[in-house]
Structure formats: C-alpha cells, structure tokens
Design an enzyme around this catalytic site. Structure first.
Site, PDB file in Angstrom:
ATOM      1  CD  GLU A 182      -3.073  -1.115   2.042  1.00  0.00           C
ATOM      2  OE1 GLU A 182      -3.040  -0.267   2.955  1.00  0.00           O
ATOM      3  OE2 GLU A 182      -4.026  -1.899   1.861  1.00  0.00           O
ATOM      4  CD1 TRP A 483       6.267  11.325 -24.937  1.00  0.00           C
ATOM      5  CD2 TRP A 483       6.990   9.705 -26.292  1.00  0.00           C
ATOM      6  NE1 TRP A 483       5.617  10.169 -24.577  1.00  0.00           N
ATOM      7  CE2 TRP A 483       6.050   9.152 -25.386  1.00  0.00           C
ATOM      8  CE3 TRP A 483       7.590   8.868 -27.227  1.00  0.00           C
ATOM      9  CZ2 TRP A 483       5.692   7.810 -25.395  1.00  0.00           C
ATOM     10  CZ3 TRP A 483       7.234   7.526 -27.229  1.00  0.00           C
ATOM     11  CH2 TRP A 483       6.291   7.007 -26.326  1.00  0.00           C
ATOM     12  N   GLY A 532       3.167  19.320 -22.085  1.00  0.00           N
ATOM     13  CA  GLY A 532       2.704  20.703 -21.987  1.00  0.00           C
ATOM     14  C   GLY A 532       3.854  21.550 -21.454  1.00  0.00           C
ATOM     15  CG  ASP A 538      10.611  12.628 -14.599  1.00  0.00           C
ATOM     16  OD1 ASP A 538      11.242  11.697 -15.138  1.00  0.00           O
ATOM     17  OD2 ASP A 538       9.411  12.879 -14.877  1.00  0.00           O
ATOM     18  CD  GLU A 618      12.449  41.710 -35.720  1.00  0.00           C
ATOM     19  OE1 GLU A 618      11.900  41.926 -34.625  1.00  0.00           O
ATOM     20  OE2 GLU A 618      11.816  41.394 -36.754  1.00  0.00           O
TER      21      GLU A 618
END
Ligand code: GLA
Length: 732
Positions: A182, A483, A532, A538, A618
């Site tokens: 658990e 991805w 997003g 990570d 630019e």
C-alpha cells in the site's frame, strides 16, 4: 573501495570522493542509519542516543530496555509495524487486511558497477557495461520478515567521483500467500539534529519549478503528484539545506526520483526534532498485490551531499544527469538549432508553409525544422485526431517522404511531434478500440484538452502505438521526435487484466518500454520529452530523452525563473529553450531579441517563430546569435553551471557557464527591474581560478579573478527594460 564493511559489527560505509554514508545493523537486527555527510573515517555510532521516552514503544526482545525505540532511532528503511510513528517508506497489508511488517537484517552482498532495475531507469557508471566504471559499486542489504515471508533487497549504488549515491528496493514475496503493497517508496534520510530548510520546486502549466525554501518545522510537509506524471505542480526532488546555507556555504543534501509517474515526498520534523525525508511512489492510488514468488521494484532515488553549498550540490546532480543518466549518441553531441512550427503557425499549415518555414530557417542559420502538432489524422485543432498516427498527406500536399526530402534539400534536418499516450474520442483509433482508453465503466470520464489517456499498462496497446509511430519514422528521414503528454491522468481504470491498484505503476513501465524500444531501434534519433512543456521533467524521462521542453512559457523573463529552478537538479543540456516572437504568446511581454536569445541560449537553443515576419535587421541579428551559440555550444552544454542571483528576488537574473579546466567563463545577466537613478547591481562570479586574471574577450579588459568573485562585476546602466549582457572571459 567505495563500499567498506566491518563484518564483526555489521557496519556499512559508502564512500564517495567527498562524502560518507554509514549504517549499522543493531543487536536486534534493525538496520539503523548513522551518518551522511562530509567524508569521515570511523564508526559514527556515538551519534545515536538511547533515552527512556514515554509513549515510544520498545521491541519485545529489548526485554524491558526502555531506552531502545524505533520511534526515534534513525533508520534506513522505515516501515509500518515496528513502533515507528513517523512517516514510513513501506506499508504492507496481508490477506486479512492486517497492516504490519517486521523487517530484520538477513544478509548482504556487494557487486561491481551500478545496479539496474528491470524496466525502470537507473543511473549507470559505464553506459556500455553496468558492471564496471570509475570505482562504482553496489551494496545490497537484504531484510526479511519471517511471518509475511517478505524479503526486501535494499540497493545502494555508489558513484564516487560525483558524490552520488543511488537507492532503490526490491520487495519479494517468498511465501505462499499474497500481500499487498500500500506504500512502497525508494529512500529515506533521517537526521538526528540540525536546523534545516526544505527546498522544493512548485509550479503550474507555463510556470514550472519555482523554488521554494522554508524552514522545516514540526509536522509533515508533503509534496507530490497523483496526476500519473511527475507534474508541473511539484518536481520529484527535495533539497535539505542548512538554514544558513547559500550557493557556496553550508551542508546541503538532495534527493531526486528517477521516475516519471506520480510521486510523494515528505519532510517530517518529529517530537524529538529529528527530521525525516522520504521520497518515492505516491501511495494514494497504489495497492499492489504480490503473489507467491512475485517481486516489485521501487524506482530509483538519486542522492547527493555537498558541504560547500548549493552550487556544488547542483553540479553533482547536473553532471550525474548529463553523463550517467542521459544515454546514447546525443548525450554528448551538440544539439541542432531547431525552428519549431508550433508558435510559428500552430495547426494552421500545409506542406508549402513548412517548406517556406524551412527556407526561412535555413537563411537564419538553423539546422532543423520541427513539424509540431497537426500533421496526422484529422488533426486540425485539438478536438480530434490523437491516436491516428497516419500522415495527413492531403494537408501536406505530398507524402511525408517527399516533404522531408524537400526540406533536406534546403539543407535542414527534419523532426516531428507525437503524443503517443493519448487518444481523442473523435479518432479512428478510439472508434476501433474504446477499451484502450482509461475510462471507468458506467461513468463519463474527466476530459483534459478533450483527450483521454491510452492504457499503457497493457502491452497490446503499447505494441500497437509503437508500430504506428515506427511506421511513420521508417517512412521518411526523421531525425528528431518531440514526445508530448498534454493532460493529467484521472479515472484510473484498465480494461486489461491488472488489478486497478497496479495500473499507474505499470502504465509508467509501459511508457518506458516504448521509449526503450525507440532508443534501441532508432539510435540516431534525437528525442525531446515534453508534457505541456515541463510537466514531466524528471530524471526518469531524461534516461530516454536527453532534453525536455522546459516550459510552454517562452517568455524570456519568466524563463529566467523557470530555468533557475530547473538548474538545481538538471543540466543546461537538458533544458529545451527557444526564442519566440513578441509580444509573447503566454505573457504579452515585449523583450528584446537579444535578451530572448540570451535566455534560450542557456538551454538547447532554437526558434519558435515565423521567419517571414522578421525584419531584415532582426534576421541579421538572429544569424549572429546562431553563430555565437555555435561558438559557445561546448561550454554551454558541458560547462559547470553557477547561479549568480535569484531571479525571483533580485533585480537581475545572472548565471555563468564555467569550463571545468577553469580556462573560460560565459556570464549572462538579464535586468528584471528598472528604476530611476538605479543603484548598481554587482554580479559576483563563481568558480574562477583564484589569484589569476580573466580577460573580457569583447572589450579586451583584464580583471583579477579575486575581485570578480569577491566584489563582482558592475552591471552597466543602460536605459530600458529587460536589457541583457553577456561576457565571455578567458584566463590569462
Ligand atoms: C504542448 C507542447 C507544445 C506544443 C503543443 C502541441 O502544449 O508543450 O510545445 O507541442 O502541445 O499541441
């Protein structure tokens, strides 16, 4: 040897270049934590204190010795069941639902190299041979519960040169009856004393990894994600630093999880002022049954310690990620300067438009065109098409192969965007396989960006999507893949054979399986992770994708904060960053092209705009930026990174990339505030070689390193908002 064992007293010491970690098996067979910190010889048992404490229970075998209690002794692998009332790593329920456990020492073994985990990422010492590398070793300590017939192998990997220690646990059912996990987490750090601040990284979509630092008080502070991803909201990392610690002073500990699913981190200060830090899987949606003979691996936690402040701690992690987590060809190679179609034209493009973008990009000096969302199925907006990985040749006006050939002929590489874990209800895939989506029977699902999650805990789903994506990859000269993952998981339910409490964990195994196959079968492909922006930033993803789109927020000023927070754990080489048009699409802010490039250059660098809308001036400026980036690319990608200010507090954002051989430094400053009659901001450089001189390559001015580091470089007083400055110093 990095692992030292005193057999007589069962004292285990892990040594890295500058740190020691020590634990000991006590007379009752409990594995106690003794020390983590500056490298030290000797037995640190004296640090543990034994006092008679009211309402703190004693083990039965202690026979009335009321000074021994697991309620306050520091431990390696705390679990629910031995009288420890603090937060724990492990919670096990037997078939009757009884929650209990009693783990005692059984045996140990030592292996060369760093351990691997089946199906999950893990730090390596030598990428080609896990059993070797730079004096790295693994210690495995086995604990046993004789009643449950549960065995736990605690893995400790030692990577000496970077002061990195990795941890994971493998839980086995050696009995006949099943039990359920658990809670099953990766690592615990117990501190018997100290005034510490917890440093964590919170955020939201378009504003990830804001640094928060707060003093650890009594009670438990929890961070985590139940979104099925590591999340925009909290990064799976915790630093514990001396209350007085700075970038270059103080004891600093860090722990980060190499896992891309939900996680939980807890920092608890108990009744006796002990501090406990825990990190691992989130337990909220976990109920993992283990039948006879089955085993379960926790993801890996990566730890480091610095006695000299946060800069070194971050550099340990950054180097570990760059050289011992990221893999493959692109780990060390300079990354191409890309032009991405997303902010240039969103869904509104056809093949000719892409060819125009490519011509414009080539003219600016970019090296790759990335065709973002919108090229497949009926995908002309974000309501439909996800899941249908077949090229929309009608929209492109030609087969993909021909389009890529045209773009290659212009002189650019070509990349595509995919979001393999998702499906729209309005798609052929969903119409054919509604049960492949995670939805709870009898309920309407919660939608996110109008899409549902595909059940990657099922192999047949992963296989089918893998086949579809690889068919596209095989059809043309595609050299880069972005991805993406654009919603949080909810309604966790698999129509397959797993029990529902296993689904989220096995989902991540499915994701990693897909990514591992891509890495193996397409070794030349550069893969960029994305959720997003930085919703899955990570160390787990970085094992498969050496860079991750840092944030959907391309505003240079916000990005100074986002990249600042990201730098505590992750290297510049992993941070996807592009220059976009102004006013910025996310904030409306107008920032000079120079400042936008300074910030994007402190990442993988690229552009996300339509070159045909740029003025000649630019364009000329951008051509120079690309040349500058190439000049500094090696220093940016492989240099040591120093934070020189805190952009959330200071009037400037400042940072430095410093060559490991001390020969050069690249310093960036962005002015965040502008006032009348400004006081002067001095930027103190870091890392330079003492008593030497450094020359500013542009002006030729020579500066004493000692003064640059002690007092600093005054920031020029140019008028205007969000000015930026760049200095390239070389040693003389
Ligand atoms: C996410 C990504 C963006 C872009 C869009 C496409 O939001 O972060 O960069 O790729 O998806 O839908």
């Amino acid at each position: 040897m990095s692992i030292q064992i005193r057999e007589e007293t069962l004292l285990f010491t892990l040594n890295t270049k500058r740190t020691s970690y020590q634990m000991h098996v006590d007379r009752y067979g409990y594995l106690l934590h003794q020390y983590y910190g500056r490298k030290t010889e000797g037995d640190m048992h004296f640090l543990l204190t034994f006092r008679d404490r009211g309402f703190s229970g004693n083990p039965y075998e202690a026979e009335g010795d009321r000074t021994y209690s697991m309620d306050y002794l520091p431990q390696e692998f705390p679990y629910l069941g031995n009288g420890d009332y603090r937060r724990v790593l492990l919670k096990v329920a037997d078939e009757s639902g009884t929650i209990d456990c009693d783990l005692r020492y059984d045996s140990y073994r030592v292996e060369d190299g760093l351990f691997s985990i089946p199906g999950l990422p893990a730090v390596y010492a030598d990428e080609t041979n896990r059993k070797t590398g730079e004096g790295a070793q693994t210690l495995i300590i086995t604990l046993k519960d004789d009643l449950l017939k549960l065995e736990a192998d605690l893995y400790y990997g030692v990577l000496p040169k970077l002061d990195i220690i990795t941890r994971a646990a493998c839980i086995r059912n050696c009995g006949e009856t099943s039990f359920t996990l658990e809670k099953a987490q990766s690592a615990c750090l117990d501190f018997v004393t100290g005034d510490y601040d917890a440093v964590t990284f919170y955020g939201r979509h378009c504003m990830e990894r804001n640094m928060q630092r707060c003093n650890v008080g009594h009670g438990t502070m929890t961070i985590g994600s139940t979104r099925g991803t590591s999340s925009h909201q909290y990064n799976p990392s915790i630093l514990l630093v001396d209350h007085m610690a700075t970038e270059d002073y103080g004891n600093c500990y860090g722990m980060s999880l190499a896992y891309s699913g939900g996680f939980k981190g807890e920092i608890e200060k108990d009744q006796y002022n002990n501090i406990r830090v825990l990190l691992g899987l989130h337990d909220e949606l976990l109920a993992y049954p283990l039948g006879a003979g089955q085993e379960f691996w926790t993801p890996e936690a990566v730890m480091s310690y610095s006695s000299k402040g946060m800069a070194r701690l971050s550099q340990n992690f950054q180097r570990c990620v760059r050289m011992h987590i990221c893999r493959g060809k692109w780990r060390d190679l300079p990354r191409p300067v890309v032009l991405n179609s997303w902010e240039a034209c969103y869904f509104d493009f056809d093949g000719d438009k892409l060819v125009d973008l490519a011509r414009g990009a080539k003219d600016l000096g970019a090296e790759m065109l990335v065709m973002d969302d919108g090229w497949f199925g009926e995908r002309n907006d974000d309501y439909r098409g996800l899941g249908d990985w077949s090229v929309n040749e009608k929209k492109l006006g030609r087969p993909l192969k021909d389009l890529v050939r045209e773009i290659n002929d212009i002189g650019l590489k070509f990349g595509i965007w995919v979001e393999p874990e998702m499906v729209n209800e309005d798609s052929d895939l969903y119409r054919a396989h509604p049960d492949w989506a995670m939805t709870i029977p009898g309920r309407h699902p919660v939608l996110g960006r109008n899409q549902l999650i595909l059940d990657f805990s099922r192999k047949e789903v992963v296989d089918a999507i893998y086949d579809a994506v690889s068919t596209v990859l095989d059809s043309a000269n595609i050299e880069y893949l972005k991805w993406d993952f654009n919603r949080s998981i909810f309604n966790v339910y698999s129509h397959g054979s797993l029990s529902q409490g296993q689904v989220l964990y096995n989902y991540v195994l499915g994701l990693y399986d897909f990514l591992e196959r891509l890495n193996r079968n397409y070794p030349d492909l550069l893969i960029e992770g994305c959720s997003g922006g930085g919703g899955r930033f990570d160390m787990g993803m970085l094992y498969y994708t050496p860079q991750i789109w840092c944030s959907d927020n391309t505003d240079a000023i916000d990005r100074t904060r986002i990249q600042y927070g990201t730098s505590f754990l992750y290297p510049v080489s992993s941070m996807g960053a592009h220059v976009s048009a102004v006013p910025n699409e996310q904030t409306g802010r107008v920032v000079s092209l120079k400042t936008r490039a300074a910030v994007a250059m402190s990442g993988t660098f690229g552009y996300e705009l339509d070159p045909s809308r740029l003025s000649d001036a630019e364009k000329e400026e951008i051509r120079q930026q690309v040349r500058d980036f190439h000049q500094y690319a090696d220093l940016i990608q492989h240099g040591l990174y120093y934070r020189l200010s805190n952009p959330a507090q200071d009037e400037i954002a400042a940072w430095e990339m410093f060559a490991e051989d001390a020969s050069q430094a690249l310093v960036f400053v962005v002015c965040l505030a502008s006032h009348g009659n400004m006081t002067v901001n001095y930027v103190r450089l870091r890392g330079l070689k003492k008593d030497r001189f450094y020359k500013d390559e542009e002006s030729g001015t020579v500066y004493p390193a000692n003064a640059l580091m002690q007092i600093g470089l005054p920031v020029p007083a140019e008028m205007g908002e969000y000015n930026s400055y760049r200095w390239h110093f070389t040693i003389v």
